[in-house]
Design a protein around this motif. Structure first.
Motif, PDB file in Angstrom:
ATOM      1  N   SER A 136      45.847 -20.634 -84.371  1.00  0.00           N
ATOM      2  CA  SER A 136      45.784 -22.006 -83.869  1.00  0.00           C
ATOM      3  C   SER A 136      45.163 -21.976 -82.484  1.00  0.00           C
ATOM      4  O   SER A 136      45.510 -21.111 -81.673  1.00  0.00           O
ATOM      5  CB  SER A 136      47.192 -22.620 -83.790  1.00  0.00           C
ATOM      6  OG  SER A 136      47.142 -23.918 -83.218  1.00  0.00           O
ATOM      7  N   THR A 190      49.763 -26.655 -85.633  1.00  0.00           N
ATOM      8  CA  THR A 190      49.001 -26.702 -86.872  1.00  0.00           C
ATOM      9  C   THR A 190      48.284 -25.366 -87.010  1.00  0.00           C
ATOM     10  O   THR A 190      47.537 -24.963 -86.109  1.00  0.00           O
ATOM     11  CB  THR A 190      47.985 -27.862 -86.852  1.00  0.00           C
ATOM     12  OG1 THR A 190      48.702 -29.089 -86.701  1.00  0.00           O
ATOM     13  CG2 THR A 190      47.167 -27.894 -88.129  1.00  0.00           C
ATOM     14  N   TRP A 191      48.507 -24.687 -88.131  1.00  0.00           N
ATOM     15  CA  TRP A 191      47.992 -23.330 -88.338  1.00  0.00           C
ATOM     16  C   TRP A 191      46.877 -23.313 -89.369  1.00  0.00           C
ATOM     17  O   TRP A 191      46.901 -24.068 -90.329  1.00  0.00           O
ATOM     18  CB  TRP A 191      49.121 -22.406 -88.803  1.00  0.00           C
ATOM     19  CG  TRP A 191      50.178 -22.225 -87.761  1.00  0.00           C
ATOM     20  CD1 TRP A 191      51.359 -22.897 -87.655  1.00  0.00           C
ATOM     21  CD2 TRP A 191      50.130 -21.331 -86.657  1.00  0.00           C
ATOM     22  NE1 TRP A 191      52.055 -22.464 -86.551  1.00  0.00           N
ATOM     23  CE2 TRP A 191      51.323 -21.489 -85.918  1.00  0.00           C
ATOM     24  CE3 TRP A 191      49.202 -20.384 -86.218  1.00  0.00           C
ATOM     25  CZ2 TRP A 191      51.616 -20.767 -84.783  1.00  0.00           C
ATOM     26  CZ3 TRP A 191      49.487 -19.658 -85.084  1.00  0.00           C
ATOM     27  CH2 TRP A 191      50.684 -19.855 -84.372  1.00  0.00           C
TER      28      TRP A 191
END
Length: 168
Positions: free
Chosen positions: A36, A52-53
């Motif tokens: 990320s 959020t990956w």
């Protein structure tokens, strides 16, 4: 599990019951590496989990990483003993090997990150569900063409630049 084991030769009929412990070992199959560009709001499991990956595709090997201390020594004139202490530490490098896939979203982030001085958030999830979070500098993304019987691959060196947060 219990096993009956016969000990000795024909003249001896000694039997022993041995309890065999189940192994806690597991393979690396299913391990994932994600990245990320954002930093966590708090440097803990909750802060990292909120990011959020993007999973990095085609990863085949992550090598080893983790804290290692430097050895500090001192030798006094009065005796021959070397005094040893822990010095500074380094949390290591994730040397990720992967099949080169420039259109993979995770590898696209890696190639852009090579030219950035920013730290990127990194997540490793093991097969047993253990999660490692950290931040790292993306130091390289190199291509290995190899030979005719080899997959074109890439190696990425992620220099860990902060503590590793482990979530069992």
């Amino acid at each position: 599990k219990l096993y009956n084991i016969k000990c000795g030769g024909a003249a001896s009929s000694i039997h022993r019951r041995i309890k065999m412990a189940a192994s806690l070992a597991f393979t690396s199959a299913g391990t994932t590496l994600s990245i990320s560009a954002a930093a966590p709001a708090t440097y803990n499991a909750v802060g990292f989990a909120a990011l959020t990956w993007t999973e990095i595709g085609e990863v085949s090997d992550l090598g080893e990483f983790g804290r290692q201390y430097n050895l500090v020594t001192f030798n006094t004139l009065g005796n021959r003993r070397t005094v040893k202490r822990k010095g500074s530490y380094n949390d290591g490098t994730i040397a990720a090997q992967m099949a080169r896939a420039p259109s993979d979203a995770g590898q696209t982030i890696l190639t852009a990150a090579v030219d950035s001085d920013a730290s990127y958030s990194i997540k490793v999830v093991l097969q047993d569900g253990t999660i490692f979070y950290t931040t790292a500098q993306v130091m390289s993304y190199t291509t290995n063409v190899g030979n005719v019987d080899q997959i074109t691959s890439a190696t990425v060196n992620l220099e860990i630049d902060n503590d590793i947060v482990e979530v069992p």
